[in-house]
Scaffold this motif. Sequence first.
Motif, PDB file in Angstrom:
ATOM      1  N   UNK A  49      84.981 -70.606  47.242  1.00  6.92           N
ATOM      2  CA  UNK A  49      86.648 -70.175  46.978  1.00  6.92           C
ATOM      3  C   UNK A  49      86.536 -70.030  45.802  1.00  6.92           C
ATOM      4  N   UNK A  50      85.788 -69.978  44.728  1.00  2.00           N
ATOM      5  CA  UNK A  50      85.412 -69.903  43.218  1.00  2.00           C
ATOM      6  C   UNK A  50      84.266 -69.778  42.562  1.00  2.00           C
ATOM      7  N   UNK A  51      84.186 -69.264  40.990  1.00  3.30           N
ATOM      8  CA  UNK A  51      83.772 -68.785  40.767  1.00  3.30           C
ATOM      9  C   UNK A  51      82.778 -70.561  39.858  1.00  3.30           C
ATOM     10  N   UNK A  52      82.102 -70.120  39.760  1.00  2.42           N
ATOM     11  CA  UNK A  52      81.387 -72.071  38.832  1.00  2.42           C
ATOM     12  C   UNK A  52      82.035 -71.988  37.496  1.00  2.42           C
ATOM     13  N   UNK A  53      82.642 -70.962  36.324  1.00  6.49           N
ATOM     14  CA  UNK A  53      83.088 -71.217  35.260  1.00  6.49           C
ATOM     15  C   UNK A  53      84.829 -72.041  35.822  1.00  6.49           C
ATOM     16  N   UNK A  54      84.991 -70.779  36.554  1.00  2.00           N
ATOM     17  CA  UNK A  54      86.558 -71.917  37.286  1.00  2.00           C
ATOM     18  C   UNK A  54      86.563 -73.337  37.990  1.00  2.00           C
ATOM     19  N   UNK A  55      85.738 -73.180  38.735  1.00  2.00           N
ATOM     20  CA  UNK A  55      85.395 -74.637  39.276  1.00  2.00           C
ATOM     21  C   UNK A  55      85.414 -75.404  37.569  1.00  2.00           C
ATOM     22  N   UNK A  56      84.411 -75.262  37.026  1.00  2.00           N
ATOM     23  CA  UNK A  56      83.730 -76.279  36.408  1.00  2.00           C
ATOM     24  C   UNK A  56      85.174 -77.032  35.060  1.00  2.00           C
ATOM     25  N   UNK A  57      85.977 -75.794  34.827  1.00  4.52           N
ATOM     26  CA  UNK A  57      87.242 -76.080  34.080  1.00  4.52           C
ATOM     27  C   UNK A  57      87.776 -76.765  34.810  1.00  4.52           C
ATOM     28  N   UNK A  58      88.482 -76.802  35.546  1.00  8.90           N
ATOM     29  CA  UNK A  58      88.917 -77.613  36.236  1.00  8.90           C
ATOM     30  C   UNK A  58      89.063 -79.414  36.207  1.00  8.90           C
ATOM     31  N   UNK A  59      87.434 -78.875  37.062  1.00  9.95           N
ATOM     32  CA  UNK A  59      86.624 -80.443  37.083  1.00  9.95           C
ATOM     33  C   UNK A  59      86.791 -80.989  35.484  1.00  9.95           C
ATOM     34  N   UNK A  60      87.125 -79.934  34.347  1.00  6.09           N
ATOM     35  CA  UNK A  60      86.218 -80.842  33.350  1.00  6.09           C
ATOM     36  C   UNK A  60      87.842 -81.230  32.919  1.00  6.09           C
TER      37      UNK A  60
END
Length: 189
Positions: free
Chosen positions: A75-86
């Motif tokens: 669904x989304x790239x790792x960088x974007x998912x990491x940002x949301x999770x942080x």
Amino acid sequence: MIPRMSISAKTPFRLFATLSSMMFVLFFVWGAWFASVGIFMTAAGMSDYIGWAYSTTPIAAIVTPFFMGVFADRFMNAERLQGILLIVSGACIAIAPKFASSETPVIFVGILLLHALCFMPTLGLSNTICLKHLGDPEKDYPIVRVFATLGWIAAGLLISKVLKADATVMQFYVSAIAAGVAEGSARKL
């Protein structure tokens, strides 16, 4: 016949520095509260729940790979998912001290669990990000990973020795601020 040596790509210094700082700040987030949460909980009258607080990250580390890996891949790239999770984990760790009392220890631990459920996947995502961006992961990744350990150590020293905040809510706020900084690092990639 002489075997051909593969030429490895060199990671640009700016990218290497960004990945190293991302790892540093990411582990700083965790190290700012995890090592001293037992001292804090004892001071807040929640000593019966310390074991539960320390169990939040292992539980999250076991549970989250089942759904986060699939989510990141599809669904989304790792960088974007990491940002949301942080962002979400930083908000949770900032809210946790509001419930740090002998009357609400279960809520406090529950919020720590929410934080851990959002934070623990960022550890695997950071590895994915590093391995994807490094020119020669076999050579460069161990050096980048050292900065994660340095981040954990720096967080502990800042909380315990500089701020003397082992028993105060400041450790959670420092962690939340660091989560925002780590999100900014992920966005740069």
